[in-house]
Design a protein around this motif. Structure first.
Motif, short mmCIF file in Angstrom:
data_model
loop_
_atom_site.label_atom_id
_atom_site.label_comp_id
_atom_site.label_asym_id
_atom_site.label_seq_id
_atom_site.Cartn_x
_atom_site.Cartn_y
_atom_site.Cartn_z
N GLU A 15 6.70 -5.33 8.57
CA GLU A 15 5.75 -4.74 9.51
C GLU A 15 5.51 -3.28 9.12
N ILE A 16 4.24 -2.91 8.98
CA ILE A 16 3.89 -1.54 8.62
C ILE A 16 2.83 -1.00 9.57
N LYS A 17 2.63 0.32 9.53
CA LYS A 17 1.64 0.98 10.40
C LYS A 17 0.26 1.04 9.76
N ALA A 18 0.21 1.06 8.42
CA ALA A 18 -1.06 1.15 7.70
C ALA A 18 -1.89 -0.11 7.94
N SER A 19 -3.20 0.04 7.76
CA SER A 19 -4.10 -1.11 7.92
C SER A 19 -3.92 -2.06 6.73
N PRO A 20 -4.29 -3.33 6.92
CA PRO A 20 -4.22 -4.27 5.80
C PRO A 20 -5.05 -3.78 4.61
N GLU A 21 -6.21 -3.19 4.91
CA GLU A 21 -7.10 -2.72 3.84
C GLU A 21 -6.47 -1.57 3.05
N GLN A 22 -5.81 -0.63 3.75
CA GLN A 22 -5.15 0.49 3.08
C GLN A 22 -4.05 -0.01 2.14
N PHE A 23 -3.22 -0.91 2.64
CA PHE A 23 -2.11 -1.41 1.84
C PHE A 23 -2.62 -2.20 0.64
N HIS A 24 -3.58 -3.07 0.88
CA HIS A 24 -4.17 -3.87 -0.20
C HIS A 24 -4.77 -2.97 -1.27
N ASP A 25 -5.48 -1.93 -0.85
CA ASP A 25 -6.12 -1.02 -1.80
C ASP A 25 -5.09 -0.37 -2.72
N MET A 26 -3.93 -0.03 -2.16
CA MET A 26 -2.88 0.60 -2.97
C MET A 26 -2.41 -0.35 -4.06
N PHE A 27 -2.17 -1.62 -3.73
CA PHE A 27 -1.65 -2.57 -4.72
C PHE A 27 -2.73 -3.15 -5.62
N ALA A 28 -3.96 -3.25 -5.13
CA ALA A 28 -5.02 -3.83 -5.95
C ALA A 28 -5.68 -2.78 -6.85
N ASN A 29 -5.94 -1.59 -6.31
CA ASN A 29 -6.75 -0.60 -7.02
C ASN A 29 -6.03 0.68 -7.41
N LYS A 30 -4.90 0.97 -6.79
CA LYS A 30 -4.24 2.26 -7.02
C LYS A 30 -2.76 2.08 -7.34
N LEU A 31 -2.44 1.03 -8.06
CA LEU A 31 -1.04 0.74 -8.38
C LEU A 31 -0.38 1.90 -9.12
N HIS A 32 -1.18 2.63 -9.89
CA HIS A 32 -0.66 3.79 -10.63
C HIS A 32 -0.28 4.94 -9.69
N THR A 137 17.55 -9.57 -4.35
CA THR A 137 17.60 -8.10 -4.37
C THR A 137 16.25 -7.52 -4.81
N LEU A 138 15.53 -8.26 -5.64
CA LEU A 138 14.20 -7.82 -6.03
C LEU A 138 13.23 -7.93 -4.86
N LEU A 139 13.37 -8.96 -4.06
CA LEU A 139 12.54 -9.11 -2.86
C LEU A 139 12.83 -7.96 -1.90
N GLN A 140 14.09 -7.58 -1.76
CA GLN A 140 14.45 -6.45 -0.90
C GLN A 140 13.81 -5.16 -1.43
N LEU A 141 13.76 -5.02 -2.75
CA LEU A 141 13.08 -3.87 -3.34
C LEU A 141 11.62 -3.85 -2.91
N GLY A 142 10.97 -5.00 -2.91
CA GLY A 142 9.58 -5.10 -2.46
C GLY A 142 9.42 -4.70 -1.00
N VAL A 143 10.34 -5.15 -0.16
CA VAL A 143 10.33 -4.79 1.27
C VAL A 143 10.47 -3.27 1.42
N ASP A 144 11.44 -2.70 0.72
CA ASP A 144 11.66 -1.26 0.79
C ASP A 144 10.47 -0.48 0.24
N LEU A 145 9.88 -0.98 -0.82
CA LEU A 145 8.70 -0.36 -1.41
C LEU A 145 7.54 -0.37 -0.42
N SER A 146 7.38 -1.46 0.31
CA SER A 146 6.32 -1.55 1.32
C SER A 146 6.48 -0.46 2.37
N LYS A 147 7.71 -0.21 2.78
CA LYS A 147 7.97 0.82 3.79
C LYS A 147 7.66 2.21 3.26
#
Length: 157
Positions: A15-32, A137-147
């Motif tokens: 669960e995050i506070k950012a909008s779905p669009e904001q989060f998606h944009d980071m992983f789709a277009n701004k991964l760097h 542990t890699l999945l946990q890294l993803g969870v922590d990265l999301s936060k």
């Protein structure tokens, strides 16, 4: 077909506070930009070929996991802005020493009540042999990265 002991699927919701669009944009277009949000977890993300946000783009993701610097060479398999979904296939790097195949899917969904999102992580993989651990542990890294990314996206500008 591989035995079921070698194939697996792990999922987690964050669960995050950012909008779905904001989060998606980071992983789709701004991964760097991810290292700016989580430099303790991700050192850098280098474009290898293609362009951010496009299917077929290849990049190297340098991350810190289980006490070690690691790298994953990945290709973008799917980008769906309407569903805020992106899928990456790992094609080389540290994970390929233990897995025959590794697919990561991220989808940000609007929360049913209030603002914010639920980020759904899915790992689908096939281990090279039964001695390889499931990537919890890699999945946990993803969870922590999301936060961390959520904190970066929602901090006061």
């Amino acid at each position: 077909m591989a035995s079921s002991a070698l194939t697996g699927k792990l999922e987690a919701d964050v669960e995050i506070k950012a909008s779905p669009e904001q989060f998606h944009d980071m992983f789709a277009n701004k991964l760097h930009h991810v290292p700016h949000a989580a430099n303790d977890k991700v050192q850098r993300c280098d474009l290898h070929e293609g362009e951010w946000g496009k299917v077929g783009t290849v990049f190297n993701f340098h991350y810190f996991h289980d006490g070690k610097d690691k790298v994953a060479k990945e290709v973008v398999e799917a980008v769906d802005p309407d569903k805020n979904l992106v899928t990456f296939r790992v094609i080389d790097g540290d994970l390929m020493k233990e897995y025959k195949s590794f697919l990561l899917t991220l989808q940000a969904l609007p929360k049913s009540e209030g603002s914010g999102s639920i980020v759904h992580w899915t790992f689908e993989y096939e281990k090279l042999h039964e001695g390889v651990d499931h990537p919890e542990t890699l999945l946990q890294l993803g969870v922590d990265l999301s936060k961390d990314i959520d904190a970066h996206l929602t901090q006061a500008k």
